[in-house]
Design an enzyme around this catalytic site. Structure first.
Site, PDB file in Angstrom:
ATOM      1  N   HIS A 236       0.836  -1.212   0.000  1.00  0.00           N
ATOM      2  CA  HIS A 236       0.000   0.000   0.000  1.00  0.00           C
ATOM      3  C   HIS A 236       0.872   1.264   0.000  1.00  0.00           C
ATOM      4  O   HIS A 236       0.546   2.256   0.645  1.00  0.00           O
ATOM      5  CB  HIS A 236      -0.945   0.007   1.205  1.00  0.00           C
ATOM      6  CG  HIS A 236      -2.231   0.755   0.965  1.00  0.00           C
ATOM      7  ND1 HIS A 236      -3.321   0.187   0.365  1.00  0.00           N
ATOM      8  CD2 HIS A 236      -2.596   2.037   1.245  1.00  0.00           C
ATOM      9  CE1 HIS A 236      -4.310   1.081   0.298  1.00  0.00           C
ATOM     10  NE2 HIS A 236      -3.885   2.214   0.829  1.00  0.00           N
ATOM     11  N   ASP A 267       3.638  -2.726  -7.275  1.00  0.00           N
ATOM     12  CA  ASP A 267       3.948  -1.306  -7.138  1.00  0.00           C
ATOM     13  C   ASP A 267       4.946  -1.135  -6.011  1.00  0.00           C
ATOM     14  O   ASP A 267       5.415  -2.100  -5.415  1.00  0.00           O
ATOM     15  CB  ASP A 267       2.680  -0.464  -6.941  1.00  0.00           C
ATOM     16  CG  ASP A 267       2.013  -0.660  -5.582  1.00  0.00           C
ATOM     17  OD1 ASP A 267       2.611  -1.263  -4.664  1.00  0.00           O
ATOM     18  OD2 ASP A 267       0.868  -0.201  -5.416  1.00  0.00           O
TER      19      ASP A 267
END
Length: 341
Positions: A236, A267
């Site tokens: 996150h 990511d």
């Protein structure tokens, strides 16, 4: 419009929520939530960048690669480069009102479409967050992937249905938001999901299902067993749990466990085309870009977003030529110096 101008305009509009630092490393903004910083000590944020930086590229120039292929299929759609805009919601709170939710979603989805890639849109305690993404999707059908907070299974299925009706390419659930207090405090509790719950969501939805927030091989294998179409290896952006490893550290072992069973996205600290190349070599099929595209959107609207994507694509193309890689779908681990794979 140029990149320096976009960054300067973004810095002014953020009004301190993001300083648009020369190096986006999470040091100055550590602990700034709301804001754009990492949680607590921001160790997870920094670990993302440090893990990625620890991999080096082998430069090779004795080959015949001059025009590498950057495009690939993701969820049945040919995208110009294996990049997806990460979902960022709560613009008013986290970005100091730099844009409205609707303005931000429209800028990101439209800018990505102009550059030939897909955007994820977000969710939050206020209905306008998810609804703004749906509105942007209806304006650009097929170019957005709404991401839903880990609400009740029934609510996720309902919102996934809305996404499908609006023309979504896929939908996601960011289970890394399982402990978000702002959702629970707003009367919309969130939490982890069991394999059985993931199976139920998959059975009752009609478009590809992405689970975002996977950091271990066993969680990845549970997703595969549940029939999930894709996972996002992510912590996150360092905003969920302090002191996690960087995503580039865990990606190779997760890829080893589930490669070929589902699409693997990642990511975390990706700032350049060379970063994208490293993540693909470590086992990802595509990457999510967050903060750089937020800067592009705030500083230059849709044109700023497209500029960032095109800049990353140009950097990726150069890195592929200088490592002798001709196709983004077949990037060998051997381009990494001293990599574990």
């Amino acid at each position: 419009m140029d990149w320096m101008t976009v960054k300067q305009q973004a810095r002014e509009k953020f009004r301190g929520s993001c300083r648009v630092c020369p190096v986006c490393n999470g040091i100055v903004c550590a602990g700034e939530i709301p804001g754009m910083g990492g949680l607590g000590t921001a160790a997870s944020f920094r670990n993302n960048l440090e893990a990625l930086a620890s991999y080096k590229l082998n430069m090779r120039t004795v080959h015949d690669v001059t025009s590498p292929k950057l495009s690939r299929l993701l969820f049945g759609k040919e995208v110009a480069v294996p990049v997806i805009a990460a979902a960022i919601g709560g613009i008013g709170l986290n970005m100091n009102g730099a844009m409205t939710e609707q303005e931000y979603c429209r800028a990101v989805v439209t800018g990505c479409q102009q550059a030939g890639v897909v955007a994820m849109t977000g969710d939050g305690p206020k209905p306008e967050v998810f609804d703004s993404g749906i509105q942007a999707l209806t304006e650009q059908p097929g170019w957005a992937i709404p991401v839903i907070k880990p609400r009740s299974t029934e609510k996720i299925i309902e919102l996934a249905g809305q996404a499908a009706a609006a023309g979504a390419l896929a939908f996601g659930v960011d289970i890394d938001a399982a402990a978000l207090l702002n959702m629970t405090n707003a009367g919309q509790p969130v939490g982890p999901k069991t394999q059985q719950e993931l199976e139920s969501i998959k059975r009752h939805t009609t478009i590809p299902f992405i689970v975002k927030g996977i950091m271990t091989p066993d969680d990845a294998e549970c997703c595969a067993a549940a029939g999930v179409d894709a996972i996002v290896v992510t912590n996150h952006g360092g905003r969920a749990l302090d002191h996690t490893p960087g995503t580039a550290e865990v990606l190779p072992v997760i890829s080893e466990a589930v490669k070929g069973k589902m699409t693997i996205l990642v990511d975390g600290g990706i700032r350049s085309g060379t970063d994208i190349l490293k993540m693909l070599a470590l086992g990802a099929d595509g990457v999510l870009i967050g903060r750089p595209l937020a800067i592009g959107a705030v500083g230059g609207g849709a044109a700023g977003v497209a500029m960032v994507i095109n800049k990353l694509a140009a950097e990726l193309r150069t890195a592929m030529v200088l490592t002798g890689v001709g196709d983004v779908t077949t990037i060998p681990p051997s381009i990494l110096w001293g990599g574990r794979r």
